[in-house]
Motif scaffolding. Structure first.
Motif, PDB file in Angstrom:
ATOM      1  N   ILE A  56      10.485   0.442  -0.542  1.00  0.00           N
ATOM      2  CA  ILE A  56       9.341   0.859   0.272  1.00  0.00           C
ATOM      3  C   ILE A  56       8.317  -0.262   0.405  1.00  0.00           C
ATOM      4  O   ILE A  56       7.799  -0.529   1.482  1.00  0.00           O
ATOM      5  N   THR A  57       8.038  -0.959  -0.711  1.00  0.00           N
ATOM      6  CA  THR A  57       6.929  -1.909  -0.726  1.00  0.00           C
ATOM      7  C   THR A  57       7.346  -3.363  -0.590  1.00  0.00           C
ATOM      8  O   THR A  57       6.479  -4.212  -0.374  1.00  0.00           O
ATOM      9  N   LEU A  87      -0.050  -3.097  -5.049  1.00  0.00           N
ATOM     10  CA  LEU A  87      -0.085  -3.921  -3.840  1.00  0.00           C
ATOM     11  C   LEU A  87      -1.485  -4.468  -3.641  1.00  0.00           C
ATOM     12  O   LEU A  87      -2.461  -3.722  -3.754  1.00  0.00           O
ATOM     13  N   LYS A  91       0.087  -7.468   1.645  1.00  0.00           N
ATOM     14  CA  LYS A  91       1.082  -6.414   1.455  1.00  0.00           C
ATOM     15  C   LYS A  91       0.426  -5.035   1.405  1.00  0.00           C
ATOM     16  O   LYS A  91       1.000  -4.054   1.844  1.00  0.00           O
ATOM     17  N   ASN A  94      -0.303  -4.091   4.995  1.00  0.00           N
ATOM     18  CA  ASN A  94       0.952  -3.776   5.683  1.00  0.00           C
ATOM     19  C   ASN A  94       1.461  -2.396   5.285  1.00  0.00           C
ATOM     20  O   ASN A  94       1.924  -1.624   6.130  1.00  0.00           O
ATOM     21  N   PHE A  95       1.381  -2.082   3.987  1.00  0.00           N
ATOM     22  CA  PHE A  95       1.833  -0.770   3.530  1.00  0.00           C
ATOM     23  C   PHE A  95       0.938   0.333   4.085  1.00  0.00           C
ATOM     24  O   PHE A  95       1.419   1.389   4.498  1.00  0.00           O
ATOM     25  N   CYS A  96      -0.347   0.109   4.098  1.00  0.00           N
ATOM     26  CA  CYS A  96      -1.291   1.096   4.624  1.00  0.00           C
ATOM     27  C   CYS A  96      -1.024   1.348   6.113  1.00  0.00           C
ATOM     28  O   CYS A  96      -1.058   2.492   6.569  1.00  0.00           O
ATOM     29  N   LYS A  98       1.883   0.954   7.625  1.00  0.00           N
ATOM     30  CA  LYS A  98       3.149   1.675   7.708  1.00  0.00           C
ATOM     31  C   LYS A  98       2.944   3.158   7.378  1.00  0.00           C
ATOM     32  O   LYS A  98       3.505   4.028   8.027  1.00  0.00           O
TER      33      LYS A  98
END
Length: 176
Positions: A56-57, A87, A91, A94-96, A98
């Motif tokens: 996922i990350t 994170l 990153k 980017n995760f937030c 997504k």
């Protein structure tokens, strides 16, 4: 992309809404912590949870060991009980992004995240139960059937609850 939006739009909105004397006082997202807490220390469950976190990350995770033994849960001191990924910087944004653009819209019957009465001043946490909505896990869903719920903690440097809620709304996180 989201970091650029924060620097160009959200910071100015925060300055106009609240009064700050220094730029360091402006609330910002510091880190995102993702963790799984496994009820038993079965190596298969821990391995699949750690592998799913890393998928996922795209960041390496680490196992969390118990600090003390618990007879009721049949856990010995030092046994692995979960896994965690922290994170930061690019990153994290980017995760937030997504999470907001792909994961939340694909969840079934999702209206938003409830704000609890015991909401902290600097952090906001919530739990995701349906993890197949992540595209990375969808391809090998048979490996990730028995995953525990994913805990996500957004850590900020806000000083009040109002700043925290305004910051989360500015990032377009669906709150109810």
């Amino acid at each position: 992309m989201l970091e650029n939006y924060y620097k160009k739009v959200i910071q100015y909105d925060l300055i106009n809404k609240f009064s700050y004397t220094h730029l360091d006082e402006i609330p910002k997202l510091k880190k995102i912590i993702l963790n799984f807490g496994c009820k038993n220390s079965d190596i298969k469950n821990l391995a699949s949870a750690l592998f799913s976190l890393e998928l996922i990350t795209t960041n390496q995770g680490s196992l969390v060991k118990s600090k003390r033994s618990n007879i009721l849960l049949k856990i010995r001191k030092g046994n692995p009980v979960g896994c965690v990924v922290v994170l930061k910087k690019e990153k994290m944004y980017n995760f937030c992004f997504k999470l907001i653009s792909k994961v939340f819209p694909s969840l079934k019957d999702f209206k938003g995240i409830k704000i609890s009465k015991k909401l902290g001043i600097t952090s906001f946490s919530f739990t995701l139960k349906d993890l197949i909505s992540f595209k990375e896990l969808e391809k090998q869903f048979y490996l990730f059937i028995n995953l525990p719920p994913l805990n996500i903690i957004l850590v900020t440097n806000s000083k009040t609850r109002e700043e925290l809620i305004y910051l989360l709304h500015s990032f377009k996180i669906p709150l109810i």
